[in-house]
Design a protein around this motif. Structure first.
Motif, PDB file in Angstrom:
ATOM      1  N   TYR A   1     -12.402  -0.755  -3.085  1.00  0.00           N
ATOM      2  CA  TYR A   1     -11.383  -0.120  -3.913  1.00  0.00           C
ATOM      3  C   TYR A   1     -11.863   1.232  -4.432  1.00  0.00           C
ATOM      4  CZ  TYR A   1      -8.468  -4.223  -3.789  1.00  0.00           C
ATOM      5  OH  TYR A   1      -7.657  -5.238  -3.357  1.00  0.00           O
ATOM      6  N   TYR A   2     -10.971   2.217  -4.340  1.00  0.00           N
ATOM      7  CA  TYR A   2     -11.263   3.589  -4.772  1.00  0.00           C
ATOM      8  C   TYR A   2     -10.185   4.059  -5.739  1.00  0.00           C
ATOM      9  CZ  TYR A   2     -14.416   3.698  -0.808  1.00  0.00           C
ATOM     10  OH  TYR A   2     -15.428   3.426   0.078  1.00  0.00           O
ATOM     11  N   ARG A   3     -10.570   4.962  -6.615  1.00  0.00           N
ATOM     12  CA  ARG A   3      -9.580   5.661  -7.423  1.00  0.00           C
ATOM     13  C   ARG A   3      -8.917   6.667  -6.503  1.00  0.00           C
ATOM     14  NH1 ARG A   3     -13.033   7.427 -12.561  1.00  0.00           N
ATOM     15  NH2 ARG A   3     -12.799   9.284 -11.347  1.00  0.00           N
ATOM     16  N   TYR A   4      -7.719   7.090  -6.874  1.00  0.00           N
ATOM     17  CA  TYR A   4      -7.006   8.004  -5.994  1.00  0.00           C
ATOM     18  C   TYR A   4      -6.154   8.993  -6.780  1.00  0.00           C
ATOM     19  CZ  TYR A   4      -3.050   4.938  -6.948  1.00  0.00           C
ATOM     20  OH  TYR A   4      -2.079   4.224  -7.584  1.00  0.00           O
ATOM     21  N   LEU A   5      -5.863  10.091  -6.114  1.00  0.00           N
ATOM     22  CA  LEU A   5      -4.905  11.091  -6.578  1.00  0.00           C
ATOM     23  C   LEU A   5      -3.888  11.257  -5.458  1.00  0.00           C
ATOM     24  CD1 LEU A   5      -7.487  13.762  -7.772  1.00  0.00           C
ATOM     25  CD2 LEU A   5      -6.231  12.163  -9.222  1.00  0.00           C
ATOM     26  N   ILE A   6      -2.629  11.421  -5.811  1.00  0.00           N
ATOM     27  CA  ILE A   6      -1.594  11.648  -4.813  1.00  0.00           C
ATOM     28  C   ILE A   6      -1.278  13.138  -4.805  1.00  0.00           C
ATOM     29  CG2 ILE A   6       0.747  11.101  -4.053  1.00  0.00           C
ATOM     30  CD1 ILE A   6      -1.114   8.708  -3.929  1.00  0.00           C
ATOM     31  N   ASP A   7      -1.431  13.759  -3.654  1.00  0.00           N
ATOM     32  CA  ASP A   7      -1.299  15.213  -3.527  1.00  0.00           C
ATOM     33  C   ASP A   7       0.132  15.707  -3.668  1.00  0.00           C
ATOM     34  OD1 ASP A   7      -2.306  17.899  -2.749  1.00  0.00           O
ATOM     35  OD2 ASP A   7      -1.124  17.519  -0.951  1.00  0.00           O
ATOM     36  N   ASN A   8       1.085  15.058  -3.030  1.00  0.00           N
ATOM     37  CA  ASN A   8       2.430  15.615  -2.976  1.00  0.00           C
ATOM     38  C   ASN A   8       3.493  14.708  -3.588  1.00  0.00           C
ATOM     39  OD1 ASN A   8       2.233  13.688  -0.994  1.00  0.00           O
ATOM     40  ND2 ASN A   8       3.298  14.872   0.567  1.00  0.00           N
ATOM     41  N   SER A   9       3.094  13.865  -4.535  1.00  0.00           N
ATOM     42  CA  SER A   9       4.055  12.964  -5.160  1.00  0.00           C
ATOM     43  C   SER A   9       3.515  12.532  -6.511  1.00  0.00           C
ATOM     44  CB  SER A   9       4.267  11.734  -4.272  1.00  0.00           C
ATOM     45  OG  SER A   9       5.173  10.844  -4.872  1.00  0.00           O
ATOM     46  N   SER A  10       4.401  12.181  -7.391  1.00  0.00           N
ATOM     47  CA  SER A  10       3.957  11.748  -8.714  1.00  0.00           C
ATOM     48  C   SER A  10       3.677  10.251  -8.775  1.00  0.00           C
ATOM     49  CB  SER A  10       5.006  12.117  -9.767  1.00  0.00           C
ATOM     50  OG  SER A  10       6.238  11.495  -9.454  1.00  0.00           O
ATOM     51  N   ARG A  11       4.138   9.514  -7.763  1.00  0.00           N
ATOM     52  CA  ARG A  11       3.886   8.075  -7.771  1.00  0.00           C
ATOM     53  C   ARG A  11       3.736   7.539  -6.351  1.00  0.00           C
ATOM     54  NH1 ARG A  11       8.114   4.408  -7.287  1.00  0.00           N
ATOM     55  NH2 ARG A  11      10.050   5.330  -6.628  1.00  0.00           N
ATOM     56  N   VAL A  12       3.195   6.337  -6.257  1.00  0.00           N
ATOM     57  CA  VAL A  12       2.974   5.682  -4.968  1.00  0.00           C
ATOM     58  C   VAL A  12       4.249   4.958  -4.545  1.00  0.00           C
ATOM     59  CG1 VAL A  12       1.707   3.826  -3.810  1.00  0.00           C
ATOM     60  CG2 VAL A  12       0.524   5.365  -5.381  1.00  0.00           C
ATOM     61  N   HIS A  13       4.592   5.099  -3.288  1.00  0.00           N
ATOM     62  CA  HIS A  13       5.689   4.345  -2.689  1.00  0.00           C
ATOM     63  C   HIS A  13       5.057   3.317  -1.762  1.00  0.00           C
ATOM     64  CE1 HIS A  13       7.486   8.337  -3.603  1.00  0.00           C
ATOM     65  NE2 HIS A  13       8.371   7.547  -4.174  1.00  0.00           N
ATOM     66  N   GLN A  14       5.193   2.054  -2.091  1.00  0.00           N
ATOM     67  CA  GLN A  14       4.489   1.026  -1.331  1.00  0.00           C
ATOM     68  C   GLN A  14       5.058   0.805   0.062  1.00  0.00           C
ATOM     69  OE1 GLN A  14       3.876  -2.145  -4.441  1.00  0.00           O
ATOM     70  NE2 GLN A  14       1.768  -1.734  -3.805  1.00  0.00           N
ATOM     71  N   ASP A  15       6.183   1.412   0.373  1.00  0.00           N
ATOM     72  CA  ASP A  15       6.726   1.306   1.726  1.00  0.00           C
ATOM     73  C   ASP A  15       6.366   2.528   2.576  1.00  0.00           C
ATOM     74  OD1 ASP A  15       8.310   3.036   0.253  1.00  0.00           O
ATOM     75  OD2 ASP A  15      10.190   2.374   1.160  1.00  0.00           O
ATOM     76  N   ALA A  16       5.519   3.406   2.046  1.00  0.00           N
ATOM     77  CA  ALA A  16       5.124   4.629   2.755  1.00  0.00           C
ATOM     78  C   ALA A  16       3.689   4.514   3.254  1.00  0.00           C
ATOM     79  CB  ALA A  16       5.248   5.830   1.824  1.00  0.00           C
ATOM     80  N   ASP A  17       3.316   5.442   4.112  1.00  0.00           N
ATOM     81  CA  ASP A  17       1.932   5.578   4.564  1.00  0.00           C
ATOM     82  C   ASP A  17       1.357   6.844   3.956  1.00  0.00           C
ATOM     83  OD1 ASP A  17       1.860   3.296   6.184  1.00  0.00           O
ATOM     84  OD2 ASP A  17       2.731   4.374   7.883  1.00  0.00           O
ATOM     85  N   TYR A  18       0.027   6.841   3.778  1.00  0.00           N
ATOM     86  CA  TYR A  18      -0.659   7.960   3.152  1.00  0.00           C
ATOM     87  C   TYR A  18      -1.866   8.349   3.992  1.00  0.00           C
ATOM     88  CZ  TYR A  18       2.186   6.984  -0.899  1.00  0.00           C
ATOM     89  OH  TYR A  18       3.265   6.807  -1.732  1.00  0.00           O
ATOM     90  N   ALA A  19      -2.093   9.644   4.114  1.00  0.00           N
ATOM     91  CA  ALA A  19      -3.281  10.144   4.800  1.00  0.00           C
ATOM     92  C   ALA A  19      -4.302  10.545   3.745  1.00  0.00           C
ATOM     93  CB  ALA A  19      -2.932  11.351   5.660  1.00  0.00           C
ATOM     94  N   ILE A  20      -5.559  10.215   4.006  1.00  0.00           N
ATOM     95  CA  ILE A  20      -6.639  10.664   3.128  1.00  0.00           C
ATOM     96  C   ILE A  20      -6.946  12.103   3.518  1.00  0.00           C
ATOM     97  CG2 ILE A  20      -9.025  10.331   2.407  1.00  0.00           C
ATOM     98  CD1 ILE A  20      -8.700   7.353   3.169  1.00  0.00           C
TER      99      ILE A  20
END
Length: 114
Positions: free
Chosen positions: A81-100
């Motif tokens: 488990y890692y802490r994270y920052l979202i670059d282009n959104s204010s919140r996480v969408h659990q139905d989306a994919d994210y690139a590191i």
């Protein structure tokens, strides 16, 4: 091919690519608020000289939104488990994919893929 002259390069490279790739690169550059030339230069520099061990290990991986623990604000990557920052959104969408897109110690910067 070996450069026998060892001359200084101009910094200009003529390049032919597929028009669809050109369009995708231009779109990504625009999303980052960069010119296409600046974006391509950044990609080439990062590919040639990954900055950190973390960057070499994580950057470019795609993470499913299902890997986020929203209560603890952590993301699971390969069982850790890692802490994270979202670059282009204010919140996480659990139905989306994210690139590191960046790794700095135990903090990952993620960008939602659209």
């Amino acid at each position: 091919m070996v450069d026998k002259n060892n001359s200084q390069k101009s910094g200009k490279i003529p390049l032919r690519i597929d028009p669809k790739l050109h369009e995708a690169l231009a779109k990504r550059a625009n999303q980052e608020g960069r010119s296409l030339n600046n974006f391509l230069t950044k990609l080439l520099e990062e590919g040639l000289h990954p900055e950190t061990f973390e960057d070499r290990q994580f950057v470019g991986q795609v993470i499913s939104g299902e890997n986020f623990d929203l209560a603890s604000q952590l993301v699971n990557v390969s069982g850790i488990y890692y802490r994270y920052l979202i670059d282009n959104s204010s919140r996480v969408h659990q139905d989306a994919d994210y690139a590191i897109i960046e790794a700095n110690g135990n903090i990952l910067t993620l960008r939602e893929l659209k």
